[in-house]
Structure formats: C-alpha cells, structure tokens
Motif scaffolding. Structure first.
Motif, PDB file in Angstrom:
ATOM      1  N   LYS A  35      21.365 -49.238  47.274  1.00  0.00           N
ATOM      2  CA  LYS A  35      20.416 -49.877  46.778  1.00  0.00           C
ATOM      3  C   LYS A  35      20.446 -51.260  45.808  1.00  0.00           C
ATOM      4  O   LYS A  35      21.718 -51.735  45.541  1.00  0.00           O
ATOM      5  CB  LYS A  35      20.269 -49.018  45.772  1.00  0.00           C
ATOM      6  CG  LYS A  35      19.744 -47.333  46.252  1.00  0.00           C
ATOM      7  CD  LYS A  35      20.245 -47.141  45.238  1.00  0.00           C
ATOM      8  CE  LYS A  35      20.065 -45.194  46.040  1.00  0.00           C
ATOM      9  NZ  LYS A  35      21.105 -44.922  46.369  1.00  0.00           N
ATOM     10  N   GLY A  36      19.719 -51.456  45.851  1.00  0.00           N
ATOM     11  CA  GLY A  36      19.090 -53.309  45.265  1.00  0.00           C
ATOM     12  C   GLY A  36      18.052 -54.223  45.423  1.00  0.00           C
ATOM     13  O   GLY A  36      16.931 -53.180  45.429  1.00  0.00           O
ATOM     14  N   TRP A  37      17.916 -55.099  45.428  1.00  0.00           N
ATOM     15  CA  TRP A  37      16.791 -56.324  45.713  1.00  0.00           C
ATOM     16  C   TRP A  37      17.223 -57.429  46.305  1.00  0.00           C
ATOM     17  O   TRP A  37      18.201 -57.545  46.775  1.00  0.00           O
ATOM     18  CB  TRP A  37      16.304 -56.712  43.801  1.00  0.00           C
ATOM     19  CG  TRP A  37      16.107 -56.012  42.872  1.00  0.00           C
ATOM     20  CD1 TRP A  37      17.243 -54.583  42.186  1.00  0.00           C
ATOM     21  CD2 TRP A  37      14.470 -55.418  42.451  1.00  0.00           C
ATOM     22  NE1 TRP A  37      16.615 -53.831  41.081  1.00  0.00           N
ATOM     23  CE2 TRP A  37      15.244 -54.446  42.061  1.00  0.00           C
ATOM     24  CE3 TRP A  37      13.792 -55.321  42.527  1.00  0.00           C
ATOM     25  CZ2 TRP A  37      14.608 -53.470  40.644  1.00  0.00           C
ATOM     26  CZ3 TRP A  37      12.577 -54.339  42.282  1.00  0.00           C
ATOM     27  CH2 TRP A  37      13.205 -53.754  41.188  1.00  0.00           C
ATOM     28  N   PRO A  42      23.406 -58.017  44.301  1.00  0.00           N
ATOM     29  CA  PRO A  42      24.179 -56.495  43.819  1.00  0.00           C
ATOM     30  C   PRO A  42      23.863 -55.647  44.674  1.00  0.00           C
ATOM     31  O   PRO A  42      22.565 -55.430  45.055  1.00  0.00           O
ATOM     32  CB  PRO A  42      23.801 -56.959  41.842  1.00  0.00           C
ATOM     33  CG  PRO A  42      23.822 -58.235  41.715  1.00  0.00           C
ATOM     34  CD  PRO A  42      23.226 -58.570  42.527  1.00  0.00           C
ATOM     35  N   ARG A  43      24.495 -54.811  45.232  1.00  0.00           N
ATOM     36  CA  ARG A  43      23.870 -53.982  46.153  1.00  0.00           C
ATOM     37  C   ARG A  43      25.135 -52.578  45.322  1.00  0.00           C
ATOM     38  O   ARG A  43      26.042 -52.559  45.196  1.00  0.00           O
ATOM     39  CB  ARG A  43      24.359 -53.612  47.815  1.00  0.00           C
ATOM     40  CG  ARG A  43      23.657 -54.146  48.586  1.00  0.00           C
ATOM     41  CD  ARG A  43      22.032 -54.250  47.886  1.00  0.00           C
ATOM     42  NE  ARG A  43      21.569 -55.332  49.128  1.00  0.00           N
ATOM     43  CZ  ARG A  43      21.121 -56.051  48.198  1.00  0.00           C
ATOM     44  NH1 ARG A  43      20.826 -56.461  47.019  1.00  0.00           N
ATOM     45  NH2 ARG A  43      20.238 -57.209  49.361  1.00  0.00           N
ATOM     46  N   VAL A  44      24.405 -51.046  45.084  1.00  0.00           N
ATOM     47  CA  VAL A  44      24.831 -49.931  44.435  1.00  0.00           C
ATOM     48  C   VAL A  44      24.727 -49.265  44.804  1.00  0.00           C
ATOM     49  O   VAL A  44      23.676 -49.006  45.861  1.00  0.00           O
ATOM     50  CB  VAL A  44      24.212 -49.752  43.115  1.00  0.00           C
ATOM     51  CG1 VAL A  44      24.984 -51.383  41.938  1.00  0.00           C
ATOM     52  CG2 VAL A  44      23.526 -49.976  42.891  1.00  0.00           C
ATOM     53  N   PHE A  47      21.268 -43.713  42.032  1.00  0.00           N
ATOM     54  CA  PHE A  47      19.751 -44.537  41.513  1.00  0.00           C
ATOM     55  C   PHE A  47      19.919 -45.245  40.163  1.00  0.00           C
ATOM     56  O   PHE A  47      19.382 -45.933  39.379  1.00  0.00           O
ATOM     57  CB  PHE A  47      18.889 -43.302  41.110  1.00  0.00           C
ATOM     58  CG  PHE A  47      17.842 -43.765  41.208  1.00  0.00           C
ATOM     59  CD1 PHE A  47      17.090 -44.690  41.768  1.00  0.00           C
ATOM     60  CD2 PHE A  47      16.824 -43.452  40.200  1.00  0.00           C
ATOM     61  CE1 PHE A  47      15.258 -45.714  42.169  1.00  0.00           C
ATOM     62  CE2 PHE A  47      15.570 -43.556  40.027  1.00  0.00           C
ATOM     63  CZ  PHE A  47      14.857 -44.728  40.884  1.00  0.00           C
ATOM     64  N   ASP A  48      21.017 -44.647  39.613  1.00  0.00           N
ATOM     65  CA  ASP A  48      21.245 -45.177  37.723  1.00  0.00           C
ATOM     66  C   ASP A  48      21.750 -46.300  37.990  1.00  0.00           C
ATOM     67  O   ASP A  48      21.029 -47.369  36.939  1.00  0.00           O
ATOM     68  CB  ASP A  48      22.157 -43.582  37.024  1.00  0.00           C
ATOM     69  CG  ASP A  48      21.425 -43.096  36.605  1.00  0.00           C
ATOM     70  OD1 ASP A  48      19.650 -42.695  36.526  1.00  0.00           O
ATOM     71  OD2 ASP A  48      22.100 -41.757  36.683  1.00  0.00           O
ATOM     72  N   GLU A  49      22.809 -46.797  38.933  1.00  0.00           N
ATOM     73  CA  GLU A  49      22.694 -48.094  38.748  1.00  0.00           C
ATOM     74  C   GLU A  49      21.689 -49.104  39.388  1.00  0.00           C
ATOM     75  O   GLU A  49      22.113 -50.182  38.526  1.00  0.00           O
ATOM     76  CB  GLU A  49      24.513 -48.119  40.163  1.00  0.00           C
ATOM     77  CG  GLU A  49      25.443 -47.434  39.291  1.00  0.00           C
ATOM     78  CD  GLU A  49      26.867 -47.192  40.356  1.00  0.00           C
ATOM     79  OE1 GLU A  49      28.333 -47.246  39.881  1.00  0.00           O
ATOM     80  OE2 GLU A  49      26.499 -46.770  42.081  1.00  0.00           O
ATOM     81  N   PHE A  50      20.488 -48.496  40.348  1.00  0.00           N
ATOM     82  CA  PHE A  50      19.936 -49.345  40.595  1.00  0.00           C
ATOM     83  C   PHE A  50      19.641 -50.459  39.323  1.00  0.00           C
ATOM     84  O   PHE A  50      18.752 -50.721  39.191  1.00  0.00           O
ATOM     85  CB  PHE A  50      19.333 -48.864  41.494  1.00  0.00           C
ATOM     86  CG  PHE A  50      17.950 -49.433  42.094  1.00  0.00           C
ATOM     87  CD1 PHE A  50      18.226 -50.364  42.734  1.00  0.00           C
ATOM     88  CD2 PHE A  50      16.976 -48.902  41.301  1.00  0.00           C
ATOM     89  CE1 PHE A  50      16.887 -51.409  43.254  1.00  0.00           C
ATOM     90  CE2 PHE A  50      15.900 -49.614  41.584  1.00  0.00           C
ATOM     91  CZ  PHE A  50      15.814 -50.971  42.457  1.00  0.00           C
ATOM     92  N   SER A 215      24.695 -36.666  55.337  1.00  0.00           N
ATOM     93  CA  SER A 215      25.699 -37.646  54.650  1.00  0.00           C
ATOM     94  C   SER A 215      25.711 -37.762  53.068  1.00  0.00           C
ATOM     95  O   SER A 215      25.116 -37.898  52.978  1.00  0.00           O
ATOM     96  CB  SER A 215      25.672 -39.065  55.486  1.00  0.00           C
ATOM     97  OG  SER A 215      25.318 -39.908  56.170  1.00  0.00           O
ATOM     98  N   ILE A 216      26.899 -37.809  52.012  1.00  0.00           N
ATOM     99  CA  ILE A 216      26.685 -37.479  51.053  1.00  0.00           C
ATOM    100  C   ILE A 216      27.155 -38.691  50.645  1.00  0.00           C
ATOM    101  O   ILE A 216      28.769 -39.009  50.439  1.00  0.00           O
ATOM    102  CB  ILE A 216      27.792 -36.360  50.387  1.00  0.00           C
ATOM    103  CG1 ILE A 216      27.481 -35.152  51.087  1.00  0.00           C
ATOM    104  CG2 ILE A 216      27.882 -35.988  48.445  1.00  0.00           C
ATOM    105  CD1 ILE A 216      27.989 -33.851  50.737  1.00  0.00           C
ATOM    106  N   PHE A 217      27.195 -39.424  49.675  1.00  0.00           N
ATOM    107  CA  PHE A 217      27.375 -40.606  49.263  1.00  0.00           C
ATOM    108  C   PHE A 217      28.443 -40.835  47.831  1.00  0.00           C
ATOM    109  O   PHE A 217      27.202 -41.115  46.737  1.00  0.00           O
ATOM    110  CB  PHE A 217      25.635 -41.920  49.056  1.00  0.00           C
ATOM    111  CG  PHE A 217      24.660 -41.706  50.546  1.00  0.00           C
ATOM    112  CD1 PHE A 217      25.310 -42.682  51.627  1.00  0.00           C
ATOM    113  CD2 PHE A 217      23.768 -41.027  50.389  1.00  0.00           C
ATOM    114  CE1 PHE A 217      24.970 -42.920  52.695  1.00  0.00           C
ATOM    115  CE2 PHE A 217      23.148 -41.749  51.350  1.00  0.00           C
ATOM    116  CZ  PHE A 217      23.882 -42.183  52.771  1.00  0.00           C
ATOM    117  N   ALA A 218      29.551 -41.102  48.161  1.00  0.00           N
ATOM    118  CA  ALA A 218      29.464 -40.715  47.364  1.00  0.00           C
ATOM    119  C   ALA A 218      31.411 -41.413  47.163  1.00  0.00           C
ATOM    120  O   ALA A 218      31.741 -41.978  48.500  1.00  0.00           O
ATOM    121  CB  ALA A 218      30.950 -39.406  46.517  1.00  0.00           C
ATOM    122  N   LYS A 219      31.586 -42.675  46.295  1.00  0.00           N
ATOM    123  CA  LYS A 219      32.085 -43.678  46.732  1.00  0.00           C
ATOM    124  C   LYS A 219      33.431 -43.400  46.168  1.00  0.00           C
ATOM    125  O   LYS A 219      33.998 -42.919  44.988  1.00  0.00           O
ATOM    126  CB  LYS A 219      31.466 -44.723  45.979  1.00  0.00           C
ATOM    127  CG  LYS A 219      32.089 -46.555  45.737  1.00  0.00           C
ATOM    128  CD  LYS A 219      31.273 -47.773  45.616  1.00  0.00           C
ATOM    129  CE  LYS A 219      31.946 -48.639  45.269  1.00  0.00           C
ATOM    130  NZ  LYS A 219      31.420 -49.515  44.755  1.00  0.00           N
TER     131      LYS A 219
END
Length: 304
Positions: A35-37, A42-44, A47-50, A215-219
């Motif tokens: 997610k980003g602009w 920045p890409r995260v 959603f909270d980080e976005f 896909s579980i998006f866990a970093k």
C-alpha cells in the motif's frame, strides 16, 4: 467559520486559509499486498501503516481539492479500462460446478476484547481515535462508531471483515459507515515490551478447479517457528514475528480440503498457503462464516 480541508492526508478543520497544509496529491495504490501513494515512495503492508505514511507535499488548505484518480490495484501500465476490455474479449470459460451448502454449522467466532483507554490515561488534545472508520479527535464524548474488523481489498472491491458492504473506490471505502458502537480509544492500553502482541494480518486468495491459494500478508515471519495446521474444514495459523508480535487465527473454511495434500510456504512479506480442495466446487469466500455475491477468480491473479 471552520472548514474541512479535502486534501488527502490532511483533511483537517481549518479557519486560516493561509495555514500550511501537508497532503498527498497522488492517488492511493494497493498492489500485491503493498500500500502507498502514487506521489511518493513509501510502501507498507498493513492498513494502519498506510494511514500513517507522512504527507509528501506542502501547500495551502482547500475545500475544492480535485478528485483523485481511482485507486490503483494492478501493475504499472494496466488501467481498469484495459482489464474490463480484456474480460469482455476473453474466450468463454468452463462453467463452474454448482456449490452445495454444507449442513455442518460453522464454528463460533472467538472475538478478542476491544482495546480501551485506561481510566487514568492522559489524552493529549487533538489525538485521533485509533478505531478504524472513526475520525473523531480528543476531547470527544460522543459515541464511537467504527469497524472492529480488518480491511479487505480483493479483486478490486474494498470493505471490512465485520460487515457486508463492498465498494470500488478508495474514497467510498473511507466513507463506509461503522457497524459497531463503543467508547473512543485515543491512546489505548500501555503495552509491556516483553508482552506478546497479537496483530491482525490481511489475507487474499484465488483459486483453481483443484486448489485454493491463500496469501497471508505477515512480514518477517520466523520461519522455524511458523505453524499451519490443516483440517478438513479448518485452517489454523500461528505466525510469530519480530518485536514480540504474533498472528494467530483459525479460519473456518468454506469447503472441504485434503489436509495431506495441502502445503504452506513462508516468504519475506507473506505466507502462502496452498489448500487442496476436497472437490472441484468454486469457493465464493474463504471462510464459511462470510457471505459474498462476488464472482471469485479462477486462476492466477493479474500481475504487472
């Protein structure tokens, strides 16, 4: 008279039109779990980080900011019009088997307690409520109307796991009315650094006639300690991550799977789970406790 700035990333109440405004002039991007602009780098993943990405442009407040382009959910160079054209011109696909509802009731959901401000918490003025869907700032004694679930971005539609409404545009997603009411949470509970923190992780899936790929998006999951247990109607996931964070959940599955034929793989930014279907029926949702009228894609997702 106070007015609300319509620049994305600002959206503050202002009375002085000459006051500095910090905002994002580009459109939001959601692609491959990131997610980003469009206007900054920045890409995260979450959603909270976005929502916390700092604005990249300084200007003046506006109440007539231009409408941004639709949120980008595909690779660079692929427009929504191209995707629609591709779908129209694509050859007819093999009809999917009819889905028969299971008579087995889904297991009950286990909801974790809502985070609350401690009674003696010191809340600075103009602190934004932490709950999703609520834009209130302190001090505010009104009821908090929010979304207790996690955001969902799947096949271009957007919504929350806690309610049924789905929209296409990002601006409309931000306006989805909350479905639960409680007290505001401005600072939350003070966490012990040694205490393990349970976090939410977004998931996405696509399917073939024989498999469902989740896909579980866990970093930065600790690969050696990650656990994924397969049962005929359940998927149990336990993913430890750095900084004492952990994602733990049990998914009640929409259809039966073959546990012996199912596998998982830990990657840098996600965990990919390959579920072997018990039959060739299409899954309109991943979970048996969700309902959807969407047509879920058969085959691999579009890539850049």
């Amino acid at each position: 008279m106070a007015q609300k700035c319509t620049h994305k990333g600002c959206e503050k109440q202002f009375t002085d039109p000459e006051e500095a405004c910090f905002y994002h002039p580009g459109a939001p991007i959601f692609h491959e779990g990131q997610k980003g602009w469009q206007c900054c780098k920045p890409r995260v993943l979450t959603f909270d980080e976005f929502l916390s990405i700092p604005p990249c442009t300084e200007g003046k407040h506006s109440t007539t900011a231009p409408i941004l382009a639709p949120v980008q959910t595909s690779g660079v160079g692929e427009s929504p019009a191209q995707k629609v054209s591709d779908n129209i011109n694509a050859p007819p696909s093999k009809p999917l088997p009819t889905v028969t509802a299971s008579a087995t009731p889904p297991p009950p959901k286990i909801e974790k307690p809502l985070e609350q401000d401690p009674p003696d918490a010191v809340i600075p003025p103009n602190t934004k409520c932490k709950r999703l869907g609520c834009n209130a700032v302190s001090p505010n004694s009104d009821a908090c109307v929010f979304h207790p679930g996690a955001p969902i971005f799947h096949e271009g539609s957007k919504g929350y796991t806690c309610c049924k409404r789905r929209v296409l545009e990002f601006d409309e997603f931000l306006k989805i009315q909350g479905c639960k009411e409680d007290r505001h949470c401005f600072v939350g509970e003070q966490k012990d650094e040694k205490q393990e923190e349970l976090v939410e992780c977004r998931n996405d899936f696509y399917q073939t006639f024989t498999n469902v790929i989740v896909s579980i998006f866990a970093k930065k999951v600790v690969k050696e300690e990650a656990k994924v247990l397969f049962r005929e109607r359940e998927l149990e996931v336990d993913l430890p991550m750095p900084e004492n964070k952990r994602f733990r959940i049990v998914y009640p599955l929409y259809g039966k799977i073959d546990p012996e034929g199912s596998t998982f793989k830990v990657m840098g930014t996600k965990v990919e789970v390959n579920l072997k279907k018990g039959d060739t029926a299409s899954w309109p949702t991943l979970r048996s406790d969700e309902t959807s009228g969407e047509i879920i894609q058969i085959g691999a997702p579009a890539r850049a």
